[in-house]
Design an enzyme around this catalytic site. Structure first.
Site, PDB file in Angstrom:
ATOM      1  N   ARG A 119      11.317  -5.247   5.317  1.00  0.00           N
ATOM      2  CA  ARG A 119      11.087  -3.919   5.279  1.00  0.00           C
ATOM      3  C   ARG A 119      11.982  -3.009   6.026  1.00  0.00           C
ATOM      4  O   ARG A 119      12.328  -3.094   7.095  1.00  0.00           O
ATOM      5  CB  ARG A 119       9.651  -3.570   5.287  1.00  0.00           C
ATOM      6  CG  ARG A 119       9.467  -2.070   5.457  1.00  0.00           C
ATOM      7  CD  ARG A 119       7.726  -1.703   5.292  1.00  0.00           C
ATOM      8  NE  ARG A 119       7.153  -2.199   6.407  1.00  0.00           N
ATOM      9  CZ  ARG A 119       5.541  -2.202   6.426  1.00  0.00           C
ATOM     10  NH1 ARG A 119       5.151  -1.876   5.227  1.00  0.00           N
ATOM     11  NH2 ARG A 119       4.959  -2.980   7.303  1.00  0.00           N
ATOM     12  N   ARG A 166      -0.634  -8.864  13.783  1.00  0.00           N
ATOM     13  CA  ARG A 166      -1.162  -7.881  12.898  1.00  0.00           C
ATOM     14  C   ARG A 166      -2.171  -8.258  11.605  1.00  0.00           C
ATOM     15  O   ARG A 166      -2.930  -7.826  11.356  1.00  0.00           O
ATOM     16  CB  ARG A 166      -0.009  -7.103  11.957  1.00  0.00           C
ATOM     17  CG  ARG A 166       0.532  -6.178  13.067  1.00  0.00           C
ATOM     18  CD  ARG A 166       2.051  -5.705  12.523  1.00  0.00           C
ATOM     19  NE  ARG A 166       1.919  -4.678  11.242  1.00  0.00           N
ATOM     20  CZ  ARG A 166       2.851  -4.404  10.650  1.00  0.00           C
ATOM     21  NH1 ARG A 166       4.172  -4.999  10.777  1.00  0.00           N
ATOM     22  NH2 ARG A 166       2.535  -3.913   9.604  1.00  0.00           N
ATOM     23  N   ARG A 173      -9.449   1.294   8.163  1.00  0.00           N
ATOM     24  CA  ARG A 173      -9.373   0.021   8.749  1.00  0.00           C
ATOM     25  C   ARG A 173     -10.523  -0.729   9.385  1.00  0.00           C
ATOM     26  O   ARG A 173     -10.031  -1.894   9.954  1.00  0.00           O
ATOM     27  CB  ARG A 173      -8.005   0.248   9.594  1.00  0.00           C
ATOM     28  CG  ARG A 173      -6.695  -0.423   8.842  1.00  0.00           C
ATOM     29  CD  ARG A 173      -5.621  -0.220   9.868  1.00  0.00           C
ATOM     30  NE  ARG A 173      -4.541  -1.037   9.680  1.00  0.00           N
ATOM     31  CZ  ARG A 173      -3.116  -0.584   9.275  1.00  0.00           C
ATOM     32  NH1 ARG A 173      -3.111   0.813   8.974  1.00  0.00           N
ATOM     33  NH2 ARG A 173      -2.135  -1.143   9.412  1.00  0.00           N
ATOM     34  N   LYS A 228       0.739  -1.077  -0.060  1.00  0.00           N
ATOM     35  CA  LYS A 228       0.279   0.128   0.041  1.00  0.00           C
ATOM     36  C   LYS A 228       0.801   1.368  -0.018  1.00  0.00           C
ATOM     37  O   LYS A 228       0.842   2.166  -0.679  1.00  0.00           O
ATOM     38  CB  LYS A 228      -1.024   0.295   1.075  1.00  0.00           C
ATOM     39  CG  LYS A 228      -1.976  -1.217   1.274  1.00  0.00           C
ATOM     40  CD  LYS A 228      -2.939  -1.179   2.365  1.00  0.00           C
ATOM     41  CE  LYS A 228      -2.039  -1.221   3.833  1.00  0.00           C
ATOM     42  NZ  LYS A 228      -1.279  -2.294   4.079  1.00  0.00           N
ATOM     43  N   ARG A 280      10.641  -0.915  11.404  1.00  0.00           N
ATOM     44  CA  ARG A 280       9.654  -0.771  12.515  1.00  0.00           C
ATOM     45  C   ARG A 280       9.580  -1.946  13.432  1.00  0.00           C
ATOM     46  O   ARG A 280       9.706  -2.846  13.264  1.00  0.00           O
ATOM     47  CB  ARG A 280       8.125  -0.528  11.668  1.00  0.00           C
ATOM     48  CG  ARG A 280       8.166   0.487  10.795  1.00  0.00           C
ATOM     49  CD  ARG A 280       7.196   0.417   9.718  1.00  0.00           C
ATOM     50  NE  ARG A 280       5.788  -0.152  10.447  1.00  0.00           N
ATOM     51  CZ  ARG A 280       4.576  -0.209   9.583  1.00  0.00           C
ATOM     52  NH1 ARG A 280       4.612   0.117   8.341  1.00  0.00           N
ATOM     53  NH2 ARG A 280       3.453  -0.883  10.226  1.00  0.00           N
TER      54      ARG A 280
HETATM   55  P1  ADP Z   1       2.169  -1.843   3.139  1.00  0.00           P
HETATM   56  O1  ADP Z   1       2.160  -0.369   3.075  1.00  0.00           O
HETATM   57  O2  ADP Z   1       0.936  -2.496   2.419  1.00  0.00           O
HETATM   58  O3  ADP Z   1       2.404  -2.495   4.533  1.00  0.00           O
HETATM   59  P2  ADP Z   1       4.956  -1.655   1.863  1.00  0.00           P
HETATM   60  O4  ADP Z   1       4.470  -0.786   0.603  1.00  0.00           O
HETATM   61  O5  ADP Z   1       5.570  -0.872   2.908  1.00  0.00           O
HETATM   62  O6  ADP Z   1       3.567  -2.230   2.450  1.00  0.00           O
HETATM   63  O7  ADP Z   1       5.492  -2.719   1.228  1.00  0.00           O
HETATM   64  C1  ADP Z   1       6.056  -3.744   2.288  1.00  0.00           C
HETATM   65  C2  ADP Z   1       7.020  -4.428   1.714  1.00  0.00           C
HETATM   66  O8  ADP Z   1       7.292  -4.781   0.268  1.00  0.00           O
HETATM   67  C3  ADP Z   1       8.372  -3.273   1.477  1.00  0.00           C
HETATM   68  O9  ADP Z   1       9.514  -4.019   1.804  1.00  0.00           O
HETATM   69  C4  ADP Z   1       8.452  -2.983  -0.009  1.00  0.00           C
HETATM   70  O10 ADP Z   1       9.571  -2.982  -0.687  1.00  0.00           O
HETATM   71  C5  ADP Z   1       8.007  -4.507  -0.493  1.00  0.00           C
HETATM   72  N1  ADP Z   1       7.220  -4.343  -1.621  1.00  0.00           N
HETATM   73  C6  ADP Z   1       5.997  -3.605  -1.946  1.00  0.00           C
HETATM   74  N2  ADP Z   1       5.570  -3.877  -3.271  1.00  0.00           N
HETATM   75  C7  ADP Z   1       6.209  -5.122  -3.732  1.00  0.00           C
HETATM   76  C8  ADP Z   1       5.863  -6.065  -5.000  1.00  0.00           C
HETATM   77  N3  ADP Z   1       5.025  -5.499  -5.577  1.00  0.00           N
HETATM   78  N4  ADP Z   1       6.690  -6.800  -5.009  1.00  0.00           N
HETATM   79  C9  ADP Z   1       7.645  -7.276  -4.174  1.00  0.00           C
HETATM   80  N5  ADP Z   1       8.062  -6.397  -3.037  1.00  0.00           N
HETATM   81  C10 ADP Z   1       7.142  -5.480  -2.637  1.00  0.00           C
HETATM   82  P1  AMP Z   2       0.751   0.818   8.909  1.00  0.00           P
HETATM   83  O1  AMP Z   2       1.832   1.763   8.977  1.00  0.00           O
HETATM   84  O2  AMP Z   2      -0.311   1.256   8.177  1.00  0.00           O
HETATM   85  O3  AMP Z   2       1.083  -0.613   8.656  1.00  0.00           O
HETATM   86  O4  AMP Z   2       0.239   0.951  10.565  1.00  0.00           O
HETATM   87  C1  AMP Z   2       0.732   0.701  11.753  1.00  0.00           C
HETATM   88  C2  AMP Z   2      -0.074   0.587  12.704  1.00  0.00           C
HETATM   89  O5  AMP Z   2      -0.488   1.802  13.224  1.00  0.00           O
HETATM   90  C3  AMP Z   2      -1.085  -0.456  12.902  1.00  0.00           C
HETATM   91  O6  AMP Z   2      -0.700  -1.781  13.119  1.00  0.00           O
HETATM   92  C4  AMP Z   2      -2.034   0.157  14.152  1.00  0.00           C
HETATM   93  O7  AMP Z   2      -1.693  -0.216  15.073  1.00  0.00           O
HETATM   94  C5  AMP Z   2      -1.913   1.765  13.671  1.00  0.00           C
HETATM   95  N1  AMP Z   2      -2.898   2.041  12.665  1.00  0.00           N
HETATM   96  C6  AMP Z   2      -2.624   2.609  11.403  1.00  0.00           C
HETATM   97  N2  AMP Z   2      -3.509   3.193  10.852  1.00  0.00           N
HETATM   98  C7  AMP Z   2      -4.577   2.720  11.517  1.00  0.00           C
HETATM   99  C8  AMP Z   2      -6.002   2.766  11.375  1.00  0.00           C
HETATM  100  N3  AMP Z   2      -6.659   3.517  10.161  1.00  0.00           N
HETATM  101  N4  AMP Z   2      -6.758   2.315  12.289  1.00  0.00           N
HETATM  102  C9  AMP Z   2      -6.421   1.869  13.336  1.00  0.00           C
HETATM  103  N5  AMP Z   2      -4.950   1.652  13.696  1.00  0.00           N
HETATM  104  C10 AMP Z   2      -4.175   2.060  12.869  1.00  0.00           C
END
Ligand code: ADP
Ligand code: AMP
Length: 230
Positions: free
Chosen positions: A138, A182, A99, A24, A171
């Site tokens: 990540r 999660r 969410r 995302k 993180r």
């Molecule tokens: P989210 O925001 O949904 O938690 P991220 O965009 O932070 O996900 O991506 C999670 C991990 O996966 C990061 O390390 C990113 O570089 C990697 N990633 C994102 N999209 C892809 C993809 N299409 N293929 C492989 N790795 C990806």
């Molecule tokens: P993210 O960076 O989107 O993976 O979010 C990290 C953490 O922040 C999540 O595991 C939740 O604890 C909190 N969080 C982020 N967005 C929301 C949301 N829309 N509602 C509730 N908790 C959230």
């Protein structure tokens, strides 16, 4: 992915739905940059509160560290204030929000109040088996927020961002033992949004197991198709 410029302003909210690690943030950054609109990550906003030690951050920190969702009331307050800012007047890309169904309902009202049309919602569909690698690998740039993956997209210099040399960090909730909670929170509280937006006729899907470029292309096509309809 060819560098296509959008023919017009976004003028709407984009919602990227999907489990942690689906991509995302990666896709939200690209789409927001293409349309010159803000990328609104509630996770980033909450982490900022935690880092600053605000009262909201103090409440959110232990919940986030356990991999649970922060209460709706806290998140909704942040979002409502954020979209009032002038940079949001031509639309924005949400990442990690809404969410819960309650958040989605509130957002629907908020968008109406601000005169936005219905949001574009895209579900990044991904197999759980791929998620662990994405989350544990990540690393994020502390200064610019650039997202890397130690296995798939490592930086050129270990621990440093290619763009600005910023320090890369992991993180605390990306540790393997927090991934289970999660994913359970996602299944229980967030996955129902797929049916929610489907019922509203707003749901689109992308296969998030594909490469970053292929997912970007799928989102781009779905968005263009949707623009013609609603
Ligand atoms: P989210 O925001 O949904 O938690 P991220 O965009 O932070 O996900 O991506 C999670 C991990 O996966 C990061 O390390 C990113 O570089 C990697 N990633 C994102 N999209 C892809 C993809 N299409 N293929 C492989 N790795 C990806
Ligand atoms: P993210 O960076 O989107 O993976 O979010 C990290 C953490 O922040 C999540 O595991 C939740 O604890 C909190 N969080 C982020 N967005 C929301 C949301 N829309 N509602 C509730 N908790 C959230």
């Amino acid at each position: 992915m060819p560098e296509k410029r959008p023919p017009e302003e976004l003028n709407r909210a984009v919602i990227l739905l999907g489990p942690p690690g689906a991509g995302k943030g990666t896709q939200a950054k690209k789409l927001a940059a293409k349309y010159s609109v803000p990328h609104l990550s509630t996770g980033d906003m909450l982490r900022e509160h935690v880092a600053l030690g605000t009262s909201l951050g103090v409440k959110a920190k232990p919940i986030m560290e356990r991999g649970e969702l922060v209460p709706d009331s806290l998140v909704l307050k942040i979002v409502a204030v954020r979209i009032e800012r002038p940079d949001c007047s031509h639309g924005f890309v949400f990442d990690g929000f809404p969410r819960t169904v309650a958040q989605a309902q509130y957002l629907g009202e908020l968008l109406k109040q601000h005169g936005f049309r219905r949001p574009f919602v895209i579900h990044l569909v991904i197999d759980t088996a791929l998620i662990l690698r994405r989350i544990t690998g990540r690393r994020t740039c502390k200064t610019g927020g650039e997202i890397y993956n130690l296995y798939d997209f490592p930086p050129k210099v270990e621990g440093r961002c290619d763009s600005d040399g910023g320090e890369l960090w992991q993180r605390p909730d990306d540790r393997e033992e927090i991934v289970g909670p999660r994913l359970r929170a996602y299944e229980k509280q967030t996955a129902p949004l797929v049916a929610y937006y489907k019922r509203l006729g707003l749901l689109h899907e992308a296969d998030a197991s594909k490469s970053v470029e292929e997912v970007e292309e799928q989102i781009w096509k779905a968005l263009h198709h949707a623009r013609g309809k609603h």
